[in-house]
Design a protein around this motif. Structure first.
Motif, short mmCIF file in Angstrom:
data_model
loop_
_atom_site.label_atom_id
_atom_site.label_comp_id
_atom_site.label_asym_id
_atom_site.label_seq_id
_atom_site.Cartn_x
_atom_site.Cartn_y
_atom_site.Cartn_z
N LYS B 203 0.82 -1.15 -0.13
CA LYS B 203 -0.02 -0.09 0.09
C LYS B 203 0.73 1.26 -0.17
CE LYS B 203 -3.80 -2.31 0.98
NZ LYS B 203 -3.09 -3.77 0.84
N LYS B 204 0.40 2.33 -0.45
CA LYS B 204 1.00 3.66 -0.47
C LYS B 204 1.00 4.27 1.13
CE LYS B 204 0.80 5.12 -5.46
NZ LYS B 204 0.88 6.47 -6.08
N ILE B 205 1.92 4.03 1.81
CA ILE B 205 1.88 4.40 3.18
C ILE B 205 2.80 5.64 3.18
CG2 ILE B 205 2.29 3.76 5.48
CD1 ILE B 205 0.41 2.07 4.76
N ARG B 206 2.30 6.81 3.61
CA ARG B 206 3.23 7.89 3.81
C ARG B 206 4.31 7.80 4.94
NH1 ARG B 206 -1.91 10.89 3.84
NH2 ARG B 206 -2.46 11.61 1.74
N ARG B 207 4.95 8.57 4.95
CA ARG B 207 6.60 8.51 5.64
C ARG B 207 5.95 8.59 7.38
NH1 ARG B 207 11.45 9.50 2.87
NH2 ARG B 207 12.39 9.45 4.89
N LEU B 208 6.83 8.16 8.14
CA LEU B 208 6.59 8.38 9.62
C LEU B 208 7.17 9.83 10.03
CD1 LEU B 208 6.99 4.94 11.02
CD2 LEU B 208 4.65 6.14 10.76
N ASP B 209 8.14 10.10 9.22
CA ASP B 209 9.13 11.13 9.62
C ASP B 209 8.94 12.36 8.87
OD1 ASP B 209 10.07 10.58 6.95
OD2 ASP B 209 12.14 10.07 7.64
N SER B 210 7.78 12.67 8.24
CA SER B 210 7.30 13.86 7.29
C SER B 210 7.10 15.11 8.45
CB SER B 210 6.23 13.58 6.67
OG SER B 210 6.55 13.12 5.32
N ARG B 211 6.26 14.94 9.36
CA ARG B 211 5.89 16.12 10.01
C ARG B 211 7.00 16.80 10.69
NH1 ARG B 211 1.92 19.59 9.67
NH2 ARG B 211 0.25 18.14 9.12
N PRO B 212 7.87 16.04 11.42
CA PRO B 212 9.07 16.65 12.19
C PRO B 212 10.03 17.27 11.30
CG PRO B 212 8.98 14.40 12.54
CD PRO B 212 7.71 14.74 12.06
N LYS B 213 10.08 16.87 10.08
CA LYS B 213 11.04 17.18 9.04
C LYS B 213 10.45 18.48 8.40
CE LYS B 213 13.57 13.13 8.01
NZ LYS B 213 13.92 11.92 6.74
N CYS B 214 9.00 18.73 8.58
CA CYS B 214 8.47 19.88 8.08
C CYS B 214 8.12 21.14 8.93
CB CYS B 214 6.91 19.74 7.34
SG CYS B 214 7.22 18.34 5.92
N ASN B 215 8.36 20.86 10.09
CA ASN B 215 8.07 21.95 11.24
C ASN B 215 9.59 22.12 12.07
OD1 ASN B 215 8.50 19.93 13.12
ND2 ASN B 215 6.37 19.87 13.42
N GLY B 216 10.63 21.58 11.49
CA GLY B 216 11.99 22.18 12.18
C GLY B 216 12.11 21.23 13.41
N SER B 217 11.59 20.34 13.75
CA SER B 217 11.68 19.96 15.12
C SER B 217 12.43 18.55 15.02
CB SER B 217 10.30 19.44 15.96
OG SER B 217 9.73 18.51 15.06
#
Lengths: 159, 731, 264
Positions: B203-217
């Motif tokens: 299945k097309k599963i989104r990355r687990l590390d996207s959000r922290p890579k998008c908000n600088g955390s």
């Protein structure tokens, strides 16, 4: 050493540093805000992009002494802005990131673009994002995410 | 509480041990022990060692399931896809799954390579079975615990989303069963799911590390900030292996915040000067003020123009034999008018990952702690141990998220880590963060080697190549490293000839040889390694042959490919079909270019739509077809291919070369060594996966080799010229 | 402003002597005995100059003498407090001086510090070799780049010598109407630039005094004479005239009625 009063993400900050210290290193090392990245140090990659008085700015080449009283917004604070939030959300939903190291800068650039150009064309995107390097090469998804954020904002999804 | 069993992995046939334990704070931890037949263990009894922190799965009382990733995450997506594989067999609730990068430990070594590493596009290929079995066994124990509670058989239970369901509507959450499950025996063997039953895999599963890579955390290695930490920059010799004659550090030391300045040995047997300071900018200012008189008299001063001459001369003579198939004299029997002689040149290439290289070390006398975004954790751990006079297990090695790598963080000599350790050793108890600036990285070596290829081809009456003599000249990447013994055969470094020597094209008289000159420039694998240049040579020549034969380039390839090259045939068919709509109505001034290439077990074919704008190739569109067995996460695969072809465009950039003059590297930053920007990359990439349930192969490197030959093949259609020298300075 | 003031800076600057080592050698070669005009080298003694010192000295002397001579003839005009006017009041003598002065102005306008932002293309240039600006910088609708990649994304209100990025107030490209190059980045001729400069439909409707004021006060014009240091710490090269000399030459040219050379 000089003392500088800065406004970062709406918060007043005070730092005592050498006047030539680039804003990037003030953010990262004095204020411990490491979301803004060091990539090249010569404004050639855009990883260090922040907003200074709303202008996307390469913080690696701007000495803190030239910031003045202009407010600074970083990746840590851009989510408080509706456009910033929409762009971050689009980045997540389009699964843009790979290593992610350049994406703080890409997002800050994209927000600057969308704030002045709510419906950017491919040319707008290529020009505005033209100075940001993604070494992984996620450019196709960056394009998609900008368009999707634009769409989202238009439909009021991030008001 | 520990129970152990062993199982046989179809990839491994090595003894493996699974340990399950209840944690003090509650919850279940599943650990896997592998006893690898490394030299140290050979002859000895294969006993499980004690690995305290090596859990693969931790079911926490709050329902969160933490899955350890046995490899570096640096963009390729294993931080999502490996947990997917485990969680799928375990029937874990994906929304509750967290991934963590595992520290260095034997248990996390690559099951095939025997070191903890990312490379060879092997993460999924090598750990698919491993993570499935871990997941299935964990599930089996949770089910067993539930069955015992409910006094039912395990067959009466089913699992879904971290819940065991039993007869009569009974159900129990995994978190609530974890303590009990830890007491259950570990099953010897477990059935694995049929592909049709996968809930996550495929299945097309989104990355687990996207959000922290998008908000600088998200913290990368470079973002590490420890109390009392020092930052170190090193002034490296301008020519590899050189040392200072004298160092004037007065001005540098006068800068407030500079802690110390001293000389350290480099891996290339030279001497560098380390500047230790409170902060990066202090260290930078101080390093800029060092006045170093470098003694270059005892080192070879590599120079591109001389290397080029030497390589071209070597290319005219046969090298060590990589392949000798058919009649070597066949070529001589073919009329000159039916022969092509082609000479190709490829430059040194720097990887330039976006996050500059760095490593943090704290030396505490009897042990040390290390933080590094490393592709070679256990190799680096051993190197640091050696420098510090410790044993590897005295080094706690944290794997930090890395901002790209592309091979640059997989150094057999661990040169960055050795430097960091040597410096940290002088600051007992103080964490020391070594940073390589962008300039250090661009000028610091470990490049994709420079190459010259010389190819002579004789064509038969049918327009197909009947004789092929190919000489490859370039430094060996593995010579002098521990990898040499199994990668260099007959004096041929397999990484230099891969993509040519093992071509799937059926050429009856085929001779490939290689020369590996020694040059004072450190070289390294660069995403897709030898395929970077070999695919370019092969795929541009095949295109040229097709043109000469007046045949359709896809049909020509299909005809020349061995019938058993199933992956390539499959991708050619799919690419042809998926690109037909746009290929057949190209605007004026556009041309299509093709290529296909198999690397790391993955077949790829692509079609590109190219025009010339501002004297540069403009890549409007790429259609990629890929055959890589079972597609574990099609979204990751799509992303890797979309971005990987953009990475591959690096080879074509006008400023896409590292050059040396009189021992000095001529570029220092992105203004002179320029990776692709958005305008250089393809504007659109559509990726199509050949359906399969066979064993998965990798997708990290295979996107790279195909793009540059395809673009150049399109350019050749537009200009009538052949492009045999990279980078592409002029079109 | 009394006329002698305009000669003053030119001549008074001549007390400064000396070039850097290489230029000095050139000056000692036959035919180059005039060392007094390599003035900026002394002022910025630690800055390295590479070329043109001797050439510049020659030009400057020639220019100074001519201006000094010609200048007297227009004295009454300015001394009377009238604004400078166009050629209807220029005498043949002032026109000749004006053309000489124009060549000096032209030498500054076409110096990389100035012309790099007076392109005809979609991008600025940089460096003494006037290469296309790196990082895909584009002109943008107002000559200030585009959002996300504005000029001020890097260029601040002042030079950032620590990082080698030049800066000045409101950093931007000159409008396309003020292009001093063609689309192939070839510098336009003296006559072409001159005609363009005085064309009020192209120059923001500036008359002679407006142009003079622009050269006297515009922050980015001033920047060209204080362009700061490159990333490697070396100073950026300077136009052939000092700012004072540039203003004086502009004034002479304006007072002469902004004469332009004949074709081409």
């Amino acid at each position: 050493m000089e003392t500088y009063k800065l406004t970062v993400n709406g918060q007043p900050k005070e730092v005592a540093v050498d006047p030539g210290t680039p804003l990037l290193w003030v953010l990262r090392e004095e204020l411990k805000m490491t979301g803004t990245k060091y990539g090249c140090g010569i404004a050639a990659c855009g990883a260090c992009t922040v907003h200074v008085a709303g202008i996307a700015t390469r913080s690696c080449v701007v000495p803190v002494s030239l910031v003045g009283d202009r407010p600074v917004v970083t990746i840590e604070g851009i989510g408080q802005d509706p456009v910033g939030r929409a762009v971050q959300d689009a980045w997540v939903s389009e699964d843009v990131v790979q290593c992610g190291y350049c994406q703080s800068g890409q997002i800050m650039g994209a927000v600057a673009l969308l704030k002045s150009t709510p419906k950017p064309t491919d040319t707008n995107i290529e020009e505005s994002m033209g100075g940001n390097i993604c070494r992984c090469g996620t450019y196709v998804r960056i394009r998609q995410a900008i368009k999707s954020a634009s769409q989202q904002l238009k439909s009021g999804g991030a008001s | 509480m520990t129970a152990a069993t062993n199982f046989t992995n179809d990839l491994l046939s090595r003894r493996s041990f699974l340990r399950v334990s209840a944690t003090a704070a509650g919850g279940l931890i599943v650990s896997l022990y592998l006893d690898l037949p490394l030299a140290a263990q050979e002859g000895g009894q294969a006993k499980p060692k004690a690995y305290p922190p090596d859990a693969f799965v931790h079911i926490k009382p709050d329902g969160k399931i933490v899955i350890q990733v046995n490899r570096l995450e640096f963009g390729q997506g294993v931080h999502t896809s490996l947990p997917m594989i485990l969680a799928d067999e375990m029937d874990a609730d994906w929304a509750q799954v967290l991934a963590e990068l595992a520290p260095a430990a034997d248990v996390y070594k690559d099951p095939v390579f025997g070191i903890q590493m990312v490379g060879g596009s092997g993460s999924i290929a090598h750990s698919f079975q491993q993570y499935r079995e871990l997941g299935a066994k964990t599930r089996a124990m949770l089910v067993a615990a539930a069955a015992e509670q409910w006094k039912v058989t395990t067959n009466q239970c089913r699992t879904e989303a971290s819940v065991v369901h039993g007869p009569g509507g009974r159900s129990a959450k995994y978190a609530d069963l974890a303590d009990e499950a830890a007491h259950m025996p570990v099953p010897e063997t477990v059935p694995l799911k049929n592909a049709a039953d996968f809930r996550l895999v495929g299945k097309k599963i989104r990355r687990l590390d996207s959000r922290p890579k998008c908000n600088g955390s998200l913290k990368f290695g470079l973002d590490l900030d420890l109390p009392g930490m020092k930052v170190v920059l090193v002034a490296h010799p301008p020519t590899f292996g050189a040392s200072p004659r004298s160092v004037d550090d007065k001005a540098a030391r006068s800068i407030p915040g500079v802690a110390d300045i001293f000389e350290i040995p480099t891996v290339s047997k030279g001497t560098a000067v380390a500047v230790v300071a409170d902060k990066f900018w202090t260290a930078k200012q101080a390093r800029d003020r060092l006045r170093i008189d470098w003694d270059l008299s005892r080192v070879e001063r590599a120079d591109n123009s001389q290397l080029r001459e030497k390589y071209k001369e070597l290319a005219g003579t046969p090298g060590n034999v990589a392949v000798a198939r058919g009649d070597e004299k066949a070529l001589a029997g073919i009329a000159a008018s039916n022969r092509i002689v082609a000479e190709y040149e490829f430059p040194y290439l720097a990887h330039s990952p976006m996050e500059p290289l760095n490593t943090t070390v704290r030396y505490d006398g009897d042990r040390a702690e290390v933080w590094a975004g490393s592709q070679f954790q256990t190799v680096d751990q051993m190197a640091i141990a050696e420098i510090l006079g410790l044993k590897p297990d005295q080094i706690t090695f944290h794997t930090e998220m890395a901002g790209g790598g592309f091979g640059r963080r997989a150094t057999p000599d661990s040169h960055v880590q050795r430097e960091a350790a040597a410096i940290a050793k002088r600051f007992t108890g103080t964490p020391v963060k070594l940073v390589w600036t962008r300039e250090d990285d661009v000028q610091g070596g470990y490049y994709r080697p420079m190459h010259v290829h010389r190819v002579e081809i004789g064509m038969g009456a049918d327009g197909m190549p009947s004789a092929w003599r190919h000489v490859i000249v370039g430094q060996s990447i593995v010579a002098g490293t521990p990898f040499a013994s199994f990668i260099i055969k007959n004096g041929v470094d397999a990484t230099a000839v891969e993509g040519t020597a093992d071509t799937h094209y059926d050429i009856p008289n085929f001779h490939v040889s290689a020369h590996h000159p020694t040059v004072n420039v450190p070289v390294l694998w660069w995403r897709s390694v030898g395929h970077t240049h070999n695919a370019f040579v092969m795929e541009t020549l095949i295109d040229e042959l097709a043109t000469r034969a007046k045949m359709d380039p896809i049909a020509y390839r299909r005809k020349l490919l061995k019938p058993d090259a199933k992956k390539l045939h499959g991708t050619l068919d799919l690419m042809e079909e998926q690109s037909a709509a746009w290929r057949t109505k190209l605007p004026a001034g556009h041309a299509v270019g093709f290529s296909c290439h198999e690397s790391f077990g993955t077949g790829v074919a692509c079609a590109v739509d190219v025009s010339i704008e501002n004297k540069r190739p403009k890549i409007h569109r790429v259609t990629v077809a890929v055959a890589l067995g079972l597609a574990v996460n099609p979204l990751t695969i799509e992303s890797q291919f979309q971005a990987g072809v953009a990475f591959g465009v690096s080879q074509l950039m006008a400023k896409g070369a590292i050059t040396l003059k009189d021992g000095y590297v001529e570029q220092s930053n992105f203004d002179a060594y320029t990776p692709p920007y958005i305008i250089d990359a393809p504007a659109a990439v559509d990726v199509h996966i050949v359906p399969s349930t066979e064993k998965p192969s990798g997708c990290g490197e295979p996107p790279v080799p195909v793009i540059s030959p395809a673009v150049v093949n399109a350019l050749s259609r537009l200009t009538g010229k052949r492009y045999r020298t990279l980078p592409l300075v002029t079109v | 402003m009394p006329l002698p003031g305009y000669i003053g800076p030119v001549l008074s600057a001549s007390h400064a002597f000396g070039c850097d080592r290489d230029a000095g050698k050139a000056l000692n070669s036959p035919g180059f005995k005039i060392v007094g005009y390599c003035l900026r080298q002394a002022r910025n003694a630690n800055r390295k100059r590479f070329t043109m010192c001797s050439h510049r000295a020659m030009l400057r002397l020639f220019f100074t003498i001519l201006v000094a001579c010609a200048g007297w003839s227009v004295t009454p005009l300015l001394a009377s407090g009238q604004s400078v006017s166009r050629k209807e009041t220029a005498t043949p003598a002032t026109r000749e001086a004006g053309l000489v002065a124009w060549q000096q102005v032209y030498s500054v306008l076409t110096h990389p510090r100035c012309i790099n932002c007076h392109t005809a293309t979609n991008y600025p240039q940089q460096g003494d070799d006037r290469h296309r600006h790196v990082v895909n910088v584009v002109r943008g609708p107002g000559g200030k780049g585009v959002p996300g990649l504005n000029c001020t994304t890097c260029h601040q209100g002042a030079n950032a010598d620590n990082t080698g990025v030049p800066g000045g107030h409101d950093w931007h490209l000159a409008p396309l109407s003020m292009k001093w190059q063609d689309l192939n980045d070839k510098i336009l001729s003296s006559a072409e630039i001159c005609r363009s400069l005085i064309d009020r439909s192209k120059n923001h409707n500036l008359d002679g005094s407006g142009l003079l004021k622009h050269h006297e006060e515009e922050p980015l014009v001033l920047w060209a004479f204080q362009p700061g240091r490159r990333r490697d710490g070396t100073p950026r090269s300077l136009p052939q005239l000092t700012h004072d000399e540039f203003v004086a030459a502009t004034r002479t040219w304006v007072e002469a009625g902004t004469p332009c050379p004949q074709n081409p």
